[in-house]
Design a protein around this motif. Structure first.
Motif, mmCIF file in Angstrom:
data_model
loop_
_atom_site.group_PDB
_atom_site.id
_atom_site.type_symbol
_atom_site.label_atom_id
_atom_site.label_comp_id
_atom_site.label_asym_id
_atom_site.label_seq_id
_atom_site.Cartn_x
_atom_site.Cartn_y
_atom_site.Cartn_z
ATOM 1 N N ALA A 204 1.011 -1.124 -0.069
ATOM 2 C CA ALA A 204 -0.084 0.224 -0.150
ATOM 3 C C ALA A 204 0.913 1.313 -0.021
ATOM 4 O O ALA A 204 0.386 2.233 -0.616
ATOM 5 C CB ALA A 204 -0.938 0.256 1.176
ATOM 6 N N LEU A 213 4.292 -0.858 4.017
ATOM 7 C CA LEU A 213 2.799 -1.127 4.707
ATOM 8 C C LEU A 213 2.270 -2.221 3.669
ATOM 9 O O LEU A 213 1.998 -1.963 2.561
ATOM 10 C CB LEU A 213 2.044 0.281 4.372
ATOM 11 N N VAL A 215 -0.519 -5.340 2.748
ATOM 12 C CA VAL A 215 -1.980 -5.530 2.734
ATOM 13 C C VAL A 215 -2.140 -6.984 2.191
ATOM 14 O O VAL A 215 -1.716 -7.433 1.285
ATOM 15 C CB VAL A 215 -2.741 -4.788 1.754
ATOM 16 N N ARG A 223 -9.567 -6.565 3.886
ATOM 17 C CA ARG A 223 -8.291 -6.452 3.552
ATOM 18 C C ARG A 223 -7.604 -6.543 5.197
ATOM 19 O O ARG A 223 -8.255 -5.895 6.246
ATOM 20 C CB ARG A 223 -7.633 -5.128 3.030
ATOM 21 N N TYR A 225 -3.995 -5.129 7.410
ATOM 22 C CA TYR A 225 -2.940 -4.321 7.137
ATOM 23 C C TYR A 225 -1.799 -4.719 8.184
ATOM 24 O O TYR A 225 -2.090 -5.095 9.349
ATOM 25 C CB TYR A 225 -3.349 -2.867 7.205
ATOM 26 N N TYR A 247 -10.530 -1.385 3.995
ATOM 27 C CA TYR A 247 -9.756 -0.429 4.206
ATOM 28 C C TYR A 247 -8.842 -0.280 3.022
ATOM 29 O O TYR A 247 -8.359 -0.948 2.221
ATOM 30 C CB TYR A 247 -8.898 -0.900 5.214
ATOM 31 N N LYS A 248 -8.340 0.992 3.059
ATOM 32 C CA LYS A 248 -7.268 1.480 2.313
ATOM 33 C C LYS A 248 -6.447 2.726 3.010
ATOM 34 O O LYS A 248 -6.918 3.432 3.639
ATOM 35 C CB LYS A 248 -7.790 2.144 0.730
#
Length: 647
Positions: A204, A213, A215, A223, A225, A247-248
């Motif tokens: 990410a 980061l 994923v 997702r 993280y 999530y992003k």
């Protein structure tokens, strides 16, 4: 006793005849999964060149992608299919004649420009197989240099290190069900493994200190993280573990802080700052989604897009103060999209889509607040005087739910009964959105009203709407397909007569088409299904392994949810099909195997039903090459004209 035996035999016969039809047991997907006999049998038939003239002229109306600006803002690189196949182009200055960088019959996309501005990072796919190769090319042009390309291996580009020495990418080379992370050293051309824990991973974001980061994809949208340090190998879970949330996230300038887009805490996606396990909202609680966001490499500005009932706007924030920044406005635009940002954070590409004409591409200079138009709209031999804009309308389902749909009505159908073509989108986690599309002219000119529903399961209307069709729950909402037809036939009558109705779509839209023609036989008068699933069971058994678990999360488990999957499979209801059906598929499709279309055709061809199947030997999940696209529209138009207008 004799009559008893006869009665038992009759009962057994009826029980067998009323059982769902078992899907044909084809095997495999992608290139080589379709026999030479079937490739020859279902090869695209020839079309008279006169029939293709109008289609070819419409295909000439195209707009390039938003593109990536050079660091100095003096050139723009983008992808464009003006040659008939998507290739990479360079515009040396605003409005200047574009220079073609790549060529050939294989689709080529621009992914990035290295930080030193010396190389373009490109990906090229052969015949729709979706096993692309990763390449670099000088920003001045020249041959492509291979970074990674292997037969039957899936690959995704991740990022280029800030020193321009390492290219990071993921592949499923070691384990076809997983995606591991690698890096390619440009000076030595050596590849080394960075991270290869089981699972489907991607990057990410990254820091120069070596922190990644990471994923892990656990479902169609869910997702997890993690923070991973390349030097120390330290691996730390952050959020999303044992959840089914979307999530992003990206790094901010603060050491332990992330900016996160999620709908975990409500119906719609918002932006949050995450620190030490705590989320703090930084955008309002709207009744619509923030669909995407980005932050520049210097972490100076955050830009995000908002999906308001299918229309798109963008907003920018100062990354430190979170105060809103001024952006250019575009009157009458249906959509405004942010594109790539230069690494020095000065330039950002912007693309604009309009309801009645092709969109355009710009570069915005944050330092001078100047917006520069970089590409010119091309309308060869077209005026678009009477191109009708899409209107947002609704139909009501049997359980009282209002389904949004975008409708495009030809001017000649204002006070006249015209046939209707309903197009269901793919995904299913996608969304039909209003915009100018030159290809609509092919249908509008012939007097077809075009309808694009966003049934339950579509993106953009909240978490409950999106998840309404997950797994066996699809049984409760699949009737949205039939209810659209019922509504139109009842409410769009002219002098007591209902319009004739067609259904079409690709991928999940192709599946929806097969459902409309089988489970809801009689709702639509004709159907055209592209790359659609005829059996959810054989689809899940044969789709590419790297996709299987993600699709199971959406559709259901082939063992645990088998009964529901059978009921939701068009081939189960094959006996009901009674109206004409055209099936289109790319033989190399790794997502929805061509076997799905072949088995549907084989079952229907034994019955008194009009069914045609066309397989493209050099295409995959969708039709990409210009000649094939022209043929595809010719087949559809001929089929609709024949069965909706009697031509």
């Amino acid at each position: 006793m004799k009559y008893l035996k006869f009665t038992v035999l009759i009962i057994i016969y009826l029980m067998i005849s009323l059982q769902p039809v078992e899907a044909q047991k084809y095997q495999g997907h992608g290139k080589g999964s379709v026999s030479e006999i079937n490739l020859k049998k279902f090869a695209p038939p020839k079309v008279d060149s006169n029939q293709l003239k109008r289609i070819q002229s419409i295909l000439d109306i195209r707009s390039p992608s938003s593109g990536i600006p050079a660091e100095d803002g003096k050139s723009l690189y983008y992808t464009w299919n003006v040659t008939g196949t998507t290739q990479v182009w360079k515009v040396p200055s605003p409005g200047s004649f574009p220079v073609q960088m790549t060529a050939g019959q294989d689709v080529t996309y621009l992914l990035s420009i290295t930080p030193d501005s010396k190389r373009l990072i490109l990906v090229r796919d052969e015949a729709g197989q979706e096993h692309p190769g990763l390449y670099w090319q000088s920003t001045q042009g020249g041959r492509l240099n291979e970074i990674f390309k292997k037969e039957n291996v899936k690959m995704y580009y991740e990022f280029t290190s800030d020193d321009s020495e390492y290219i990071y990418f993921t592949t499923n080379e070691k384990d076809e069900k997983s995606l591991a992370l690698y890096k390619f050293h440009l000076p030595t051309k050596k590849i080394e493994t960075v991270f290869d824990k089981p699972g489907k991973w991607y990057v990410a974001d990254y820091k120069n200190t070596g922190e990644l980061l990471l994923v892990k994809m656990t479902g169609n949208i869910s997702r997890e993280y993690y923070l991973y340090h390349q030097k120390t190998k330290e691996f730390k879970a952050l959020f999303g573990q044992n959840e089914k949330e979307s999530y992003k996230a990206r790094f901010t300038t603060n050491a332990n802080e992330l900016i996160v887009k999620t709908n975990k805490f409500g119906e719609f996606h918002r932006l949050y700052l995450w620190n030490d396990g705590k989320f703090k909202s930084i955008t309002p609680e709207w009744q619509y989604d923030i669909s995407s966001f980005s932050i520049d490499r210097k972490r100076q500005r955050i830009v995000y897009s908002v999906n308001q009932q299918g229309y798109t706007t963008i907003t920018a924030l100062n990354a430190k103060t979170l105060k809103e920044l001024t952006l250019p406005s575009f009157k009458s635009a249906s959509h405004v999209y942010y594109g790539s940002m230069s690494r020095n954070a000065r330039y950002m590409s912007i693309s604009v889509a309009y309801p009645d004409r092709p969109g355009n591409r710009y570069i915005y200079d944050w330092q001078t607040n100047k917006l520069t138009e970089w590409t010119k709209v091309s309308l060869p031999e077209e005026e678009l005087v009477n191109y009708p804009a899409d209107s947002l309308e609704y139909y009501t389902t049997r359980d009282g739910v209002k389904i949004p749909m975008f409708v495009t009505r030809p001017i000649q159908c204002k006070n006249k009964l015209c046939p209707v073509i309903v197009t269901f989108h793919g995904g299913p986690e996608s969304q039909s959105r209003p915009r100018f599309d030159a290809r609509k002219l092919l249908f509008l000119e012939k007097g077809y009203v075009l309808v694009y529903p966003n049934v339950r399961g579509s993106y953009g209307y909240g978490k409950s709407w999106l998840n309404a069709d997950n797994g066996p729950k699809r049984l409760d909402v699949i009737t949205d397909i039939e209810d659209c037809a019922i509504f139109i036939k009842k409410n769009w009558q002219v002098l007591g007569q209902s319009p004739k109705l067609a259904i079409k779509g690709g991928s999940y839209g192709g599946y929806s088409t097969l459902v409309g023609m089988s489970l809801f036989a009689g709702a639509y008068d004709v159907g055209v299904a592209s790359v659609g699933m005829s059996s959810l069971i054989t689809f899940l058994e044969n789709t590419a392994p790297y996709r299987r678990s993600l699709r199971i999360a959406e559709y259901g488990d082939p063992i645990k949810d088998r009964v529901a999957l059978e009921q939701l499979s068009p081939i189960t209801h094959i006996q009901k099909v009674k109206d004409p059906l055209l099936i289109l598929h790319g033989a190399n499709d790794p997502r929805v195997p061509a076997g799905e279309s072949i088995q549907m055709y084989e079952e229907l061809s034994t019955k008194q039903v009009k069914v045609d199947l066309i397989l493209y030997p050099d295409e995959g999940h969708g039709i990409r090459k210009r000649h094939n696209r022209a043929l595809n529209y010719a087949y559809m138009l001929k089929f609709f004209d024949e069965h909706l207008q009697g031509k």
